[in-house]
Scaffold this motif. Structure first.
Motif, PDB file in Angstrom:
ATOM      1  N   ARG A 278       0.843  -1.243   0.059  1.00  0.00           N
ATOM      2  CA  ARG A 278      -0.094   0.090   0.015  1.00  0.00           C
ATOM      3  C   ARG A 278       0.619   1.257   0.087  1.00  0.00           C
ATOM      4  O   ARG A 278       0.474   2.335  -0.456  1.00  0.00           O
ATOM      5  CB  ARG A 278      -0.971   0.129   1.196  1.00  0.00           C
ATOM      6  N   PHE A 279       2.045   1.172   0.658  1.00  0.00           N
ATOM      7  CA  PHE A 279       2.935   2.448   0.641  1.00  0.00           C
ATOM      8  C   PHE A 279       3.924   2.250  -0.012  1.00  0.00           C
ATOM      9  O   PHE A 279       4.564   1.011  -0.275  1.00  0.00           O
ATOM     10  CB  PHE A 279       3.330   2.439   2.121  1.00  0.00           C
ATOM     11  N   THR A 280       4.720   3.138  -0.519  1.00  0.00           N
ATOM     12  CA  THR A 280       5.804   3.266  -1.294  1.00  0.00           C
ATOM     13  C   THR A 280       6.744   4.443  -0.810  1.00  0.00           C
ATOM     14  O   THR A 280       6.409   5.495  -0.936  1.00  0.00           O
ATOM     15  CB  THR A 280       5.500   3.435  -3.093  1.00  0.00           C
ATOM     16  N   ILE A 281       8.116   3.950  -0.513  1.00  0.00           N
ATOM     17  CA  ILE A 281       8.857   4.774  -0.125  1.00  0.00           C
ATOM     18  C   ILE A 281       9.798   5.189  -1.273  1.00  0.00           C
ATOM     19  O   ILE A 281      10.348   4.325  -2.232  1.00  0.00           O
ATOM     20  CB  ILE A 281       9.882   4.561   1.009  1.00  0.00           C
ATOM     21  N   SER A 282      10.249   6.439  -1.211  1.00  0.00           N
ATOM     22  CA  SER A 282      11.482   6.598  -2.539  1.00  0.00           C
ATOM     23  C   SER A 282      12.281   7.901  -1.964  1.00  0.00           C
ATOM     24  O   SER A 282      12.026   8.591  -0.987  1.00  0.00           O
ATOM     25  CB  SER A 282      10.582   7.231  -3.591  1.00  0.00           C
ATOM     26  N   GLY A 283      13.296   8.220  -2.682  1.00  0.00           N
ATOM     27  CA  GLY A 283      14.317   9.068  -2.269  1.00  0.00           C
ATOM     28  C   GLY A 283      15.016   9.938  -3.121  1.00  0.00           C
ATOM     29  O   GLY A 283      14.818   9.428  -4.297  1.00  0.00           O
ATOM     30  N   ASP A 284      15.328  11.161  -2.840  1.00  0.00           N
ATOM     31  CA  ASP A 284      16.250  11.829  -3.927  1.00  0.00           C
ATOM     32  C   ASP A 284      17.267  12.069  -3.185  1.00  0.00           C
ATOM     33  O   ASP A 284      17.465  13.103  -2.242  1.00  0.00           O
ATOM     34  CB  ASP A 284      15.632  13.020  -4.067  1.00  0.00           C
ATOM     35  N   ASN A 285      18.487  11.454  -3.396  1.00  0.00           N
ATOM     36  CA  ASN A 285      19.697  11.711  -2.692  1.00  0.00           C
ATOM     37  C   ASN A 285      20.566  13.021  -3.082  1.00  0.00           C
ATOM     38  O   ASN A 285      21.123  13.543  -2.008  1.00  0.00           O
ATOM     39  CB  ASN A 285      20.676  10.610  -3.212  1.00  0.00           C
ATOM     40  N   ALA A 286      20.267  13.399  -4.100  1.00  0.00           N
ATOM     41  CA  ALA A 286      20.752  14.965  -4.370  1.00  0.00           C
ATOM     42  C   ALA A 286      20.115  15.925  -3.488  1.00  0.00           C
ATOM     43  O   ALA A 286      20.999  17.051  -3.241  1.00  0.00           O
ATOM     44  CB  ALA A 286      20.695  15.114  -5.894  1.00  0.00           C
ATOM     45  N   LYS A 287      18.828  15.760  -3.160  1.00  0.00           N
ATOM     46  CA  LYS A 287      18.077  16.549  -2.446  1.00  0.00           C
ATOM     47  C   LYS A 287      18.121  16.501  -1.084  1.00  0.00           C
ATOM     48  O   LYS A 287      17.533  16.966  -0.238  1.00  0.00           O
ATOM     49  CB  LYS A 287      16.866  16.979  -3.097  1.00  0.00           C
ATOM     50  N   ASN A 288      18.689  15.239  -0.586  1.00  0.00           N
ATOM     51  CA  ASN A 288      18.287  14.896   0.558  1.00  0.00           C
ATOM     52  C   ASN A 288      17.171  14.836   1.118  1.00  0.00           C
ATOM     53  O   ASN A 288      16.760  15.364   2.294  1.00  0.00           O
ATOM     54  CB  ASN A 288      19.239  15.857   1.931  1.00  0.00           C
ATOM     55  N   MET A 289      16.295  14.160   0.329  1.00  0.00           N
ATOM     56  CA  MET A 289      14.796  14.046   0.622  1.00  0.00           C
ATOM     57  C   MET A 289      14.249  12.745   0.544  1.00  0.00           C
ATOM     58  O   MET A 289      14.935  11.809  -0.158  1.00  0.00           O
ATOM     59  CB  MET A 289      13.837  14.991  -0.325  1.00  0.00           C
ATOM     60  N   VAL A 290      13.335  12.355   1.409  1.00  0.00           N
ATOM     61  CA  VAL A 290      12.650  11.179   1.131  1.00  0.00           C
ATOM     62  C   VAL A 290      11.212  11.162   1.114  1.00  0.00           C
ATOM     63  O   VAL A 290      10.572  12.111   1.829  1.00  0.00           O
ATOM     64  CB  VAL A 290      13.094  10.124   2.364  1.00  0.00           C
ATOM     65  N   TYR A 291      10.526  10.483   0.396  1.00  0.00           N
ATOM     66  CA  TYR A 291       9.079  10.530   0.349  1.00  0.00           C
ATOM     67  C   TYR A 291       8.268   9.241   0.767  1.00  0.00           C
ATOM     68  O   TYR A 291       8.719   7.913   0.739  1.00  0.00           O
ATOM     69  CB  TYR A 291       8.752  10.921  -1.288  1.00  0.00           C
ATOM     70  N   LEU A 292       7.120   9.473   1.157  1.00  0.00           N
ATOM     71  CA  LEU A 292       6.038   8.282   1.225  1.00  0.00           C
ATOM     72  C   LEU A 292       5.030   8.482   0.713  1.00  0.00           C
ATOM     73  O   LEU A 292       3.999   9.126   1.235  1.00  0.00           O
ATOM     74  CB  LEU A 292       6.039   8.171   2.852  1.00  0.00           C
ATOM     75  N   GLN A 293       4.648   7.477  -0.250  1.00  0.00           N
ATOM     76  CA  GLN A 293       3.350   7.770  -1.099  1.00  0.00           C
ATOM     77  C   GLN A 293       2.271   6.544  -0.231  1.00  0.00           C
ATOM     78  O   GLN A 293       2.742   5.417  -0.156  1.00  0.00           O
ATOM     79  CB  GLN A 293       3.437   7.371  -2.519  1.00  0.00           C
ATOM     80  N   MET A 294       1.450   6.909   0.346  1.00  0.00           N
ATOM     81  CA  MET A 294       0.485   6.168   0.777  1.00  0.00           C
ATOM     82  C   MET A 294      -0.837   5.883   0.291  1.00  0.00           C
ATOM     83  O   MET A 294      -1.446   6.889   0.140  1.00  0.00           O
ATOM     84  CB  MET A 294       0.098   6.762   2.166  1.00  0.00           C
TER      85      MET A 294
END
Length: 121
Positions: free
Chosen positions: A66-82
């Motif tokens: 149901r949830f998907t995690i992703s990241g952007d190393n260049a921007k030091n960001m992480v996302y969680l699609q729920m």
């Protein structure tokens, strides 16, 4: 020195979707892992999902599929699609990261202040 700031929480009906974002800032030398944990009232904090710098992911059993995690190393960001949110997903969601600072070059565990996710039935 290092800050983690979450955004994207809110109120949603069961079956709906939300996307959380977390930005790491400050004197960052390296990040090995970023992720999300959650804590519901009266319960212990639990793993939601983590992602490493080489994109390996790990999910808690209750959110798999149901949830998907992703990241952007260049921007030091992480996302969680729920997606397909359930009332039992209601909790404060905390961003977490293992970060080495420019000065210390030693990895420490950092936490954000959390963002509330409420799923109504």
């Amino acid at each position: 020195q290092v800050q983690l700031v979450e955004s994207g929480g809110g109120l949603v009906q069961a079956g709906g979707s939300l996307r959380l974002s977390c930005a790491a800032s400050g004197s960052i030398f390296s990040i090995t892992t970023m992720g999300w944990y959650r804590q519901a009232p009266g319960k212990q904090r639990e793993l939601v999902a983590t992602i490493t710098s080489d994109r390996r992911t790990n999910y808690g059993d209750s959110v798999k599929g149901r949830f998907t995690i992703s990241g952007d190393n260049a921007k030091n960001m992480v996302y969680l699609q729920m997606n397909t949110l359930k009332p039992e997903d209601t909790a404060v969601y905390y961003c977490n990261a293992m970060i080495a600072t420019v000065t210390a070059r030693l990895y420490h565990n950092y936490w954000g202040r959390g963002t509330q996710v409420t799923v109504s039935s």
